[in-house]
Motif scaffolding. Structure first.
Motif, PDB file in Angstrom:
ATOM      1  N   LYS A 102      10.810  -7.546 -11.478  1.00  0.00           N
ATOM      2  CA  LYS A 102      10.515  -6.794 -12.698  1.00  0.00           C
ATOM      3  C   LYS A 102      10.132  -5.351 -12.344  1.00  0.00           C
ATOM      4  N   LEU A 103       9.387  -5.225 -11.257  1.00  0.00           N
ATOM      5  CA  LEU A 103       8.989  -3.882 -10.820  1.00  0.00           C
ATOM      6  C   LEU A 103      10.227  -3.054 -10.470  1.00  0.00           C
ATOM      7  N   TYR A 104      11.174  -3.685  -9.764  1.00  0.00           N
ATOM      8  CA  TYR A 104      12.368  -2.952  -9.352  1.00  0.00           C
ATOM      9  C   TYR A 104      13.299  -2.648 -10.520  1.00  0.00           C
ATOM     10  N   ALA A 105      13.155  -3.399 -11.619  1.00  0.00           N
ATOM     11  CA  ALA A 105      14.004  -3.142 -12.788  1.00  0.00           C
ATOM     12  C   ALA A 105      13.251  -2.300 -13.822  1.00  0.00           C
ATOM     13  N   SER A 106      12.111  -1.789 -13.410  1.00  0.00           N
ATOM     14  CA  SER A 106      11.200  -1.183 -14.374  1.00  0.00           C
ATOM     15  C   SER A 106      11.633   0.211 -14.839  1.00  0.00           C
ATOM     16  N   PRO A 107      11.524   0.473 -16.149  1.00  0.00           N
ATOM     17  CA  PRO A 107      11.689   1.859 -16.584  1.00  0.00           C
ATOM     18  C   PRO A 107      10.554   2.713 -16.003  1.00  0.00           C
TER      19      PRO A 107
ATOM     20  N   PHE B 233       3.710  -2.432 -11.573  1.00  0.00           N
ATOM     21  CA  PHE B 233       3.176  -2.540 -10.208  1.00  0.00           C
ATOM     22  C   PHE B 233       1.872  -3.354 -10.229  1.00  0.00           C
ATOM     23  N   ASN B 234       1.016  -3.060 -11.188  1.00  0.00           N
ATOM     24  CA  ASN B 234      -0.255  -3.783 -11.266  1.00  0.00           C
ATOM     25  C   ASN B 234      -0.048  -5.269 -11.578  1.00  0.00           C
ATOM     26  N   ILE B 235       0.970  -5.572 -12.380  1.00  0.00           N
ATOM     27  CA  ILE B 235       1.287  -6.978 -12.673  1.00  0.00           C
ATOM     28  C   ILE B 235       1.750  -7.678 -11.386  1.00  0.00           C
ATOM     29  N   PHE B 236       2.580  -6.968 -10.632  1.00  0.00           N
ATOM     30  CA  PHE B 236       3.055  -7.501  -9.348  1.00  0.00           C
ATOM     31  C   PHE B 236       1.872  -7.805  -8.419  1.00  0.00           C
TER      32      PHE B 236
ATOM     33  N   ALA C 252       0.841  -1.205   0.000  1.00  0.00           N
ATOM     34  CA  ALA C 252       0.000   0.000   0.000  1.00  0.00           C
ATOM     35  C   ALA C 252       0.876   1.256   0.000  1.00  0.00           C
ATOM     36  N   SER C 253       2.030   1.208   0.699  1.00  0.00           N
ATOM     37  CA  SER C 253       2.869   2.403   0.699  1.00  0.00           C
ATOM     38  C   SER C 253       3.672   2.522  -0.611  1.00  0.00           C
ATOM     39  N   PHE C 254       4.029   1.374  -1.213  1.00  0.00           N
ATOM     40  CA  PHE C 254       4.675   1.425  -2.545  1.00  0.00           C
ATOM     41  C   PHE C 254       3.741   2.122  -3.534  1.00  0.00           C
ATOM     42  N   ARG C 255       2.474   1.767  -3.411  1.00  0.00           N
ATOM     43  CA  ARG C 255       1.473   2.301  -4.329  1.00  0.00           C
ATOM     44  C   ARG C 255       1.509   3.838  -4.355  1.00  0.00           C
ATOM     45  N   GLU C 256       1.613   4.424  -3.145  1.00  0.00           N
ATOM     46  CA  GLU C 256       1.617   5.886  -3.059  1.00  0.00           C
ATOM     47  C   GLU C 256       2.848   6.460  -3.741  1.00  0.00           C
TER      48      GLU C 256
ATOM     49  N   THR D 265      -9.669  -6.905  -1.106  1.00  0.00           N
ATOM     50  CA  THR D 265      -8.751  -5.924  -0.509  1.00  0.00           C
ATOM     51  C   THR D 265      -7.503  -5.783  -1.377  1.00  0.00           C
ATOM     52  N   ILE D 266      -6.962  -6.909  -1.834  1.00  0.00           N
ATOM     53  CA  ILE D 266      -5.726  -6.871  -2.615  1.00  0.00           C
ATOM     54  C   ILE D 266      -5.949  -6.134  -3.932  1.00  0.00           C
ATOM     55  N   ASN D 267      -7.095  -6.407  -4.562  1.00  0.00           N
ATOM     56  CA  ASN D 267      -7.368  -5.745  -5.838  1.00  0.00           C
ATOM     57  C   ASN D 267      -7.394  -4.228  -5.707  1.00  0.00           C
ATOM     58  N   LYS D 268      -7.765  -3.749  -4.526  1.00  0.00           N
ATOM     59  CA  LYS D 268      -7.819  -2.296  -4.307  1.00  0.00           C
ATOM     60  C   LYS D 268      -6.428  -1.672  -4.327  1.00  0.00           C
TER      61      LYS D 268
END
Ligand code: HEC
Length: 160
Positions: free
Chosen positions: A120-125, A133-136, A70-74, A154-157
């Motif tokens: 993949k997220l951490y290597a992402s352009p 992030f959404n794939i993760f 949730a904090s990554f999302r922000e 909850t996770i989908n949110k």
């Protein structure tokens, strides 16, 4: 008068059968509700402790992953990644689940592809941060569909 009595009898009979049906219906929906809530709490509830010995290692890890994600999302919404790779997430392969039957090759498979999503997220352009992030997060959902449907909503949110 006879007619009236007959009518009255009819009304009572109708009323009684109606009540019987109503009671039966509510009983079966009660049963359904009980079965559902039992499923929620035994399969995977995000609220109640799941076993008498307290929460499992995996359940605690999941809760923490949920908060971190949730904090990554922000951050990702602002086009940034958290600076540190969340090493803790790697424990998904070793943390003890509530139900020992969870530890199967299928679980390991989902866990691996979920961690691939994290890498993949951490290597992402920058321009693909949101989609990666959404794939993760979809990696969380994929495993939950198999093992733990309770928290899927909850996770989908978490998706952006
Ligand atoms: C490889 C499978 C798998 C992946 C990937 C996964 N989960 Fe889980 N999750 C589980 C299982 C199994 C449980 C039940 C744990 C237990 O009871 O020991 C669980 C439990 C949970 C719970 C409930 C915890 C509690 O308090 O009981 C939440 C919330 C949760 N996961 C969120 C997430 C989020 C968010 C992600 C992604 C960042 C994720 N999960 C990724 C399998 C997975």
């Amino acid at each position: 008068m006879v007619l009236f009595l007959k009518n009255k009898f009819f009304v009572y009979t109708a009323l009684a059968s109606f009540m019987l049906i109503a009671v039966q219906c509510s009983q079966s929906s009660d049963k359904k509700a009980a079965a559902l809530s039992q499923k929620d709490s035994t399969v995977c509830s995000s609220k109640k402790p799941l076993n008498p010995n307290g929460d499992s290692e995996l359940a605690l890890l999941m809760r923490s992953m949920n908060t971190s994600t949730a904090s990554f999302r922000e951050l990702i919404k602002q086009g940034k990644l958290p600076e540190k790779f969340p090493e803790e997430f790697l424990k998904i392969h070793t943390a003890k689940p509530t139900d020992p039957a969870t530890s199967t090759p299928i679980f390991e498979g989902f866990a691996t592809s979920y961690l691939n999503g994290l890498n993949k997220l951490y290597a992402s352009p920058k321009d693909q941060l949101t989609s990666n992030f959404n794939i993760f997060v979809q990696g969380c959902v994929d495993c939950h569909q198999q093992f733990c449907p309770g928290p899927i909503k909850t996770i989908n949110k978490l998706k952006i």
